[in-house]
Design a protein around this motif. Structure first.
Motif, PDB file in Angstrom:
ATOM      1  N   ASN A   1       0.847  -1.187   0.000  1.00  0.00           N
ATOM      2  CA  ASN A   1       0.000   0.000   0.000  1.00  0.00           C
ATOM      3  C   ASN A   1       0.886   1.242   0.000  1.00  0.00           C
ATOM      4  OD1 ASN A   1      -1.971   1.916   0.305  1.00  0.00           O
ATOM      5  ND2 ASN A   1      -2.553   1.325   2.391  1.00  0.00           N
ATOM      6  N   ASN A   2       0.923   1.959  -1.129  1.00  0.00           N
ATOM      7  CA  ASN A   2       1.608   3.246  -1.161  1.00  0.00           C
ATOM      8  C   ASN A   2       0.674   4.295  -1.751  1.00  0.00           C
ATOM      9  OD1 ASN A   2       1.662   2.972  -3.964  1.00  0.00           O
ATOM     10  ND2 ASN A   2       3.822   2.359  -4.035  1.00  0.00           N
ATOM     11  N   GLU A   3       1.182   5.403  -2.187  1.00  0.00           N
ATOM     12  CA  GLU A   3       0.322   6.495  -2.642  1.00  0.00           C
ATOM     13  C   GLU A   3      -0.479   6.132  -3.880  1.00  0.00           C
ATOM     14  OE1 GLU A   3       2.712   9.912  -3.223  1.00  0.00           O
ATOM     15  OE2 GLU A   3       3.045  10.278  -1.089  1.00  0.00           O
ATOM     16  N   ASN A   4       0.011   5.225  -4.704  1.00  0.00           N
ATOM     17  CA  ASN A   4      -0.621   4.953  -5.989  1.00  0.00           C
ATOM     18  C   ASN A   4      -1.149   3.537  -6.156  1.00  0.00           C
ATOM     19  OD1 ASN A   4      -0.031   7.579  -7.078  1.00  0.00           O
ATOM     20  ND2 ASN A   4       2.109   6.920  -7.249  1.00  0.00           N
ATOM     21  N   THR A   5      -0.743   2.614  -5.324  1.00  0.00           N
ATOM     22  CA  THR A   5      -1.103   1.210  -5.526  1.00  0.00           C
ATOM     23  C   THR A   5      -1.416   0.551  -4.189  1.00  0.00           C
ATOM     24  OG1 THR A   5       0.407   1.101  -7.414  1.00  0.00           O
ATOM     25  CG2 THR A   5      -0.377  -0.988  -6.518  1.00  0.00           C
ATOM     26  N   LYS A   6      -2.453  -0.295  -4.220  1.00  0.00           N
ATOM     27  CA  LYS A   6      -2.812  -1.070  -3.033  1.00  0.00           C
ATOM     28  C   LYS A   6      -3.204  -2.475  -3.476  1.00  0.00           C
ATOM     29  CE  LYS A   6      -5.582  -0.764   1.184  1.00  0.00           C
ATOM     30  NZ  LYS A   6      -6.548   0.071   1.932  1.00  0.00           N
ATOM     31  N   ILE A   7      -2.613  -3.489  -2.843  1.00  0.00           N
ATOM     32  CA  ILE A   7      -2.875  -4.884  -3.179  1.00  0.00           C
ATOM     33  C   ILE A   7      -3.432  -5.575  -1.949  1.00  0.00           C
ATOM     34  CG2 ILE A   7      -1.911  -7.056  -4.019  1.00  0.00           C
ATOM     35  CD1 ILE A   7       0.335  -5.446  -5.312  1.00  0.00           C
ATOM     36  N   THR A   8      -4.644  -6.151  -2.087  1.00  0.00           N
ATOM     37  CA  THR A   8      -5.323  -6.745  -0.934  1.00  0.00           C
ATOM     38  C   THR A   8      -5.843  -8.138  -1.267  1.00  0.00           C
ATOM     39  OG1 THR A   8      -6.056  -4.527  -0.248  1.00  0.00           O
ATOM     40  CG2 THR A   8      -7.124  -6.416   0.801  1.00  0.00           C
ATOM     41  N   PRO A   9      -5.158  -9.208  -0.852  1.00  0.00           N
ATOM     42  CA  PRO A   9      -5.747 -10.546  -0.926  1.00  0.00           C
ATOM     43  C   PRO A   9      -6.897 -10.657   0.085  1.00  0.00           C
ATOM     44  CG  PRO A   9      -3.362 -10.652  -0.673  1.00  0.00           C
ATOM     45  CD  PRO A   9      -3.777  -9.245  -0.353  1.00  0.00           C
ATOM     46  N   PHE A  10      -7.865 -11.526  -0.206  1.00  0.00           N
ATOM     47  CA  PHE A  10      -9.008 -11.666   0.697  1.00  0.00           C
ATOM     48  C   PHE A  10      -9.545 -13.082   0.665  1.00  0.00           C
ATOM     49  CE2 PHE A  10     -10.654 -10.126  -3.391  1.00  0.00           C
ATOM     50  CZ  PHE A  10     -11.643 -11.053  -3.674  1.00  0.00           C
ATOM     51  N   ILE A  11     -10.314 -13.390   1.688  1.00  0.00           N
ATOM     52  CA  ILE A  11     -11.006 -14.671   1.799  1.00  0.00           C
ATOM     53  C   ILE A  11     -12.318 -14.408   2.525  1.00  0.00           C
ATOM     54  CG2 ILE A  11     -10.006 -15.346   4.021  1.00  0.00           C
ATOM     55  CD1 ILE A  11      -9.728 -18.204   2.856  1.00  0.00           C
ATOM     56  N   GLY A  12     -13.319 -15.283   2.349  1.00  0.00           N
ATOM     57  CA  GLY A  12     -14.594 -15.018   3.004  1.00  0.00           C
ATOM     58  C   GLY A  12     -15.553 -16.185   2.931  1.00  0.00           C
ATOM     59  N   LEU A  13     -16.790 -15.884   3.198  1.00  0.00           N
ATOM     60  CA  LEU A  13     -17.870 -16.871   3.145  1.00  0.00           C
ATOM     61  C   LEU A  13     -19.058 -16.241   2.436  1.00  0.00           C
ATOM     62  CD1 LEU A  13     -18.940 -19.681   4.019  1.00  0.00           C
ATOM     63  CD2 LEU A  13     -19.813 -18.590   6.089  1.00  0.00           C
ATOM     64  N   GLY A  14     -19.633 -16.973   1.468  1.00  0.00           N
ATOM     65  CA  GLY A  14     -20.736 -16.441   0.688  1.00  0.00           C
ATOM     66  C   GLY A  14     -21.912 -17.392   0.599  1.00  0.00           C
ATOM     67  N   TYR A  15     -23.077 -16.814   0.300  1.00  0.00           N
ATOM     68  CA  TYR A  15     -24.316 -17.571   0.121  1.00  0.00           C
ATOM     69  C   TYR A  15     -25.037 -17.030  -1.099  1.00  0.00           C
ATOM     70  CZ  TYR A  15     -29.124 -19.186   0.948  1.00  0.00           C
ATOM     71  OH  TYR A  15     -30.369 -19.733   0.806  1.00  0.00           O
ATOM     72  N   ARG A  16     -25.403 -17.908  -2.018  1.00  0.00           N
ATOM     73  CA  ARG A  16     -26.100 -17.520  -3.243  1.00  0.00           C
ATOM     74  C   ARG A  16     -27.428 -18.258  -3.317  1.00  0.00           C
ATOM     75  NH1 ARG A  16     -26.646 -19.641  -8.481  1.00  0.00           N
ATOM     76  NH2 ARG A  16     -26.726 -18.090 -10.187  1.00  0.00           N
ATOM     77  N   PHE A  17     -28.485 -17.504  -3.638  1.00  0.00           N
ATOM     78  CA  PHE A  17     -29.828 -18.063  -3.759  1.00  0.00           C
ATOM     79  C   PHE A  17     -30.410 -17.692  -5.115  1.00  0.00           C
ATOM     80  CE2 PHE A  17     -34.423 -17.395  -3.534  1.00  0.00           C
ATOM     81  CZ  PHE A  17     -34.874 -18.620  -3.067  1.00  0.00           C
ATOM     82  N   LEU A  18     -31.026 -18.652  -5.778  1.00  0.00           N
ATOM     83  CA  LEU A  18     -31.698 -18.399  -7.057  1.00  0.00           C
ATOM     84  C   LEU A  18     -33.039 -19.103  -7.060  1.00  0.00           C
ATOM     85  CD1 LEU A  18     -31.464 -17.262 -10.026  1.00  0.00           C
ATOM     86  CD2 LEU A  18     -30.730 -19.569 -10.650  1.00  0.00           C
ATOM     87  N   GLU A  19     -34.073 -18.349  -7.450  1.00  0.00           N
ATOM     88  CA  GLU A  19     -35.415 -18.927  -7.615  1.00  0.00           C
ATOM     89  C   GLU A  19     -35.811 -18.821  -9.071  1.00  0.00           C
ATOM     90  OE1 GLU A  19     -38.917 -18.195  -4.827  1.00  0.00           O
ATOM     91  OE2 GLU A  19     -39.535 -17.079  -6.616  1.00  0.00           O
ATOM     92  N   ASP A  20     -36.238 -19.955  -9.638  1.00  0.00           N
ATOM     93  CA  ASP A  20     -36.673 -20.040 -11.038  1.00  0.00           C
ATOM     94  C   ASP A  20     -38.101 -20.587 -11.036  1.00  0.00           C
ATOM     95  OD1 ASP A  20     -35.960 -20.265 -14.066  1.00  0.00           O
ATOM     96  OD2 ASP A  20     -36.644 -22.292 -13.549  1.00  0.00           O
ATOM     97  N   ASP A  21     -39.062 -19.742 -11.415  1.00  0.00           N
ATOM     98  CA  ASP A  21     -40.474 -20.100 -11.229  1.00  0.00           C
ATOM     99  C   ASP A  21     -41.214 -20.229 -12.554  1.00  0.00           C
ATOM    100  OD1 ASP A  21     -42.973 -20.590 -10.282  1.00  0.00           O
ATOM    101  OD2 ASP A  21     -43.252 -18.651  -9.296  1.00  0.00           O
ATOM    102  N   SER A  22     -41.349 -21.472 -13.012  1.00  0.00           N
ATOM    103  CA  SER A  22     -42.154 -21.751 -14.213  1.00  0.00           C
ATOM    104  C   SER A  22     -43.396 -22.568 -13.865  1.00  0.00           C
ATOM    105  CB  SER A  22     -41.312 -22.507 -15.252  1.00  0.00           C
ATOM    106  OG  SER A  22     -40.879 -23.764 -14.749  1.00  0.00           O
ATOM    107  N   SER A  23     -43.791 -22.520 -12.591  1.00  0.00           N
ATOM    108  CA  SER A  23     -44.957 -23.302 -12.165  1.00  0.00           C
ATOM    109  C   SER A  23     -46.216 -22.865 -12.922  1.00  0.00           C
ATOM    110  CB  SER A  23     -45.174 -23.158 -10.659  1.00  0.00           C
ATOM    111  OG  SER A  23     -45.260 -21.794 -10.291  1.00  0.00           O
ATOM    112  N   ASN A  24     -47.025 -23.851 -13.295  1.00  0.00           N
ATOM    113  CA  ASN A  24     -48.294 -23.656 -14.015  1.00  0.00           C
ATOM    114  C   ASN A  24     -48.117 -23.120 -15.431  1.00  0.00           C
ATOM    115  OD1 ASN A  24     -50.135 -24.411 -11.821  1.00  0.00           O
ATOM    116  ND2 ASN A  24     -49.414 -22.524 -10.836  1.00  0.00           N
TER     117      ASN A  24
END
Length: 270
Positions: free
Chosen positions: A117-140
């Protein structure tokens, strides 16, 4: 699990090895005015879901995205998106159907550390936890071959592992490329077939898969706040699910599938 542990410990080792050297050139404020900031914006993307040799859904989604971040050397971030769209269904065996309603939601908790991290550049590795939800509704809804649709719900648990790089270009402009691998913990597909005679709702568990994401954002800093726009690509590859046996002894499987999303975003940063 072994693959994830290897990646995780490499991530930790790289942070520890580089952090002390990078700290000597790091600034306290980074590329934004303060450590706490919020962004909210709109996004649109073209969505394509395919079960090779079986079926395909494709169409446009529209939604909002947000993030709440605290960032100095350590990055703590909660981000997510909610979008809706209408997709067109085509199948080799059951015909086609247009304008099926879909809703998607994705939320993640992110922890990162700035290794440079200096005046012009910042490098940040990261890790985390995610949740994805999708609903697809073709009922009837009937397809062109008179097959009736049903409601489907998709749930993914995953861990994003990636890196974000900020380049300060001058005149208030910053460019931010970001890349991540999404480690797939588990998934669940629920098919609401129970409203049809002779069927019941089916739940399939998914154990193998992966995803990745790339984005390129541009931010313009002004006296009041910052504005941004960018492009992104998101991809999922999920293997065949476990087989579920219904009460009549029939076996059900969620086939191997791929999801691609390519889109544009605009944001305001407070």
């Amino acid at each position: 699990m072994r693959k994830f542990l290897i990646v995780f410990f490499i991530f930790l080792f790289c942070n520890v090895a580089v952090a002390d050297t990078a700290r000597e050139t790091a600034t306290d404020t980074g590329l934004r005015d303060g450590p706490f900031y919020v962004s909210i914006g709109a996004q649109t993307y073209y969505y394509e879901y395919e079960e090779p040799g079986v079926m395909k859904n494709e169409g446009w989604f529209y939604g909002i995205a947000y993030s709440v971040s605290y960032e100095e050397d350590v990055l703590i971030k909660l981000d997510g998106a909610v979008a809706f769209g209408w997709v067109d269904y085509t199948s080799t065996s059951s015909g086609s159907s247009d304008d099926i309603k879909d809703i998607m939601a994705d939320t993640r908790g992110i922890l990162g550390y700035s290794i440079y991290n200096n005046e012009n550049t910042k490098i940040t590795p990261f890790i985390g936890l995610g949740y994805r939800f999708l609903e697809d509704d073709s009922s009837n809804e009937l397809t062109t071959t008179n097959n009736i649709g049903y409601l489907r719900e998709s749930k993914y648990w995953y861990s994003p592992i990636g890196v974000s790089i900020e380049f300060k270009l001058g005149n208030g402009w910053t460019i931010i490329p970001e890349a991540e691998y999404d480690f797939f913990w588990s998934g669940e597909q629920k098919s609401y077939l129970g409203y049809l005679a002779g069927y019941e709702d089916i739940v399939n568990e998914q154990e193998e898969g992966y995803g990745y994401r790339f984005s390129l954002a541009f931010e313009k800093k002004t006296d009041m706040r910052s504005y941004g726009f960018g492009i992104f690509y998101r991809y999922w590859n999920i293997d065949d699910s476990d087989i579920t046996i219904d009460r009549w002894g029939r076996g059900w499987i969620e086939p191997k599938n791929d999801t691609s999303e390519f889109g544009l975003s605009v944001t305001i940063i407070f």
